[in-house]
Design a protein around this motif. Sequence first.
Motif, PDB file in Angstrom:
ATOM      1  N   THR A 103       0.823  -1.204   0.000  1.00 33.59           N
ATOM      2  CA  THR A 103       0.000   0.000   0.000  1.00 33.59           C
ATOM      3  C   THR A 103       0.859   1.257   0.000  1.00 33.59           C
ATOM      4  O   THR A 103       0.476   2.292  -0.557  1.00 33.59           O
ATOM      5  CB  THR A 103      -0.930   0.013   1.222  1.00 33.59           C
ATOM      6  N   PRO A 107       2.936   2.919  -4.544  1.00 32.73           N
ATOM      7  CA  PRO A 107       2.947   4.347  -4.929  1.00 32.73           C
ATOM      8  C   PRO A 107       4.349   4.934  -4.970  1.00 32.73           C
ATOM      9  O   PRO A 107       4.650   5.774  -5.830  1.00 32.73           O
ATOM     10  CB  PRO A 107       2.099   5.000  -3.825  1.00 32.73           C
ATOM     11  N   PHE A 136      -2.423   3.036  -4.926  1.00 32.09           N
ATOM     12  CA  PHE A 136      -3.061   2.856  -3.621  1.00 32.09           C
ATOM     13  C   PHE A 136      -4.378   2.095  -3.753  1.00 32.09           C
ATOM     14  O   PHE A 136      -4.652   1.153  -2.993  1.00 32.09           O
ATOM     15  CB  PHE A 136      -3.303   4.215  -2.967  1.00 32.09           C
ATOM     16  N   SER A 140      -5.324  -1.526  -2.071  1.00 34.07           N
ATOM     17  CA  SER A 140      -6.345  -1.505  -1.016  1.00 34.07           C
ATOM     18  C   SER A 140      -7.587  -2.305  -1.415  1.00 34.07           C
ATOM     19  O   SER A 140      -8.177  -2.998  -0.576  1.00 34.07           O
ATOM     20  CB  SER A 140      -6.725  -0.071  -0.666  1.00 34.07           C
TER      21      SER A 140
END
Length: 306
Positions: A103, A107, A136, A140
């Motif tokens: 997570t 990025p 992200f 997620s």
Amino acid sequence: MHDTLAPWNATLTLAEHSIIVYALSVAGLALFAFFVKSWVSTNEITGRFRSGVYAGMCITGIAFLSYVLLVVEFALGYVRRGDAWVPNANAILSWAPRYFDWTVTVPLLVIELLAVSTLVGAAARRFRAVGIAAAFLMISTGFIGGVVIDSGTDTRALWLWGVISGVFMVVLYLLVIYVVVKGRRDLAGSEAAATLRNAGILLIVTWLAYPIVFGLQGWGHGGAVITWMQVVLSAADIVAKVGFGSMIHKIAKIRSAEDVRAGVDTLPEALWISSEKRSDGTLPTSLPTTGAPVTAARRAERTARR
């Protein structure tokens, strides 16, 4: 709904348990080694590209800590009974920390790539925002289906959220392809162009391992498949974080040397790549006088004037 769909519910043989411990430990050590290497070599990069090195350090530092947690929780999550290792309630934490890691680090991989790309200004900011958001959301949403809903045992939720995650993955792929193609065109004639192409290909190919392993969770499986899942994920993390990071570091060094030779930037020491000198050490041609430190010679001059 089948509990066997969750990889942390599978019983392992002694050999499978040992292989997983080995894979997790090697991956963690490789990540730590690259973190240290990046830490001590930041002075090889000019300020223009240094954010890419900092992103790589964050990636491998975070990933190393997640692997420490994985090893600890894997040790706590299984109890030996005869010739088998039986999972307990803590076994889920031998998998979930991977999502915590991804997570943040995926990025950062986008930031790392863009830091050495040819995108600048507003365009760079837009691509960075889109890439961070897509990365992200990709992780997620995968976490929701793979771990959160019914502890990863609901097949419908697994595939539904897997497809949603895949949409954001396509966005990331398009972004990487665009950045690499544009970079190769803008850097034509530079060694950095080929390395940027290789880095993009490496990232795209390596990322394919993650949805494949995620998809395996949707089928019944035993300890052998679980072992391969852990080994493949550990190897993919090494390639995507250490291998890709090494290429980004090389691009940053090549472009730094080009800037130094062109007089655009400076580095206090000579820059070398594979024992080949790429640029001499240089210093700024002039220093600002306002707030400049008073040297011993200047103090002596002031004393003589008095």
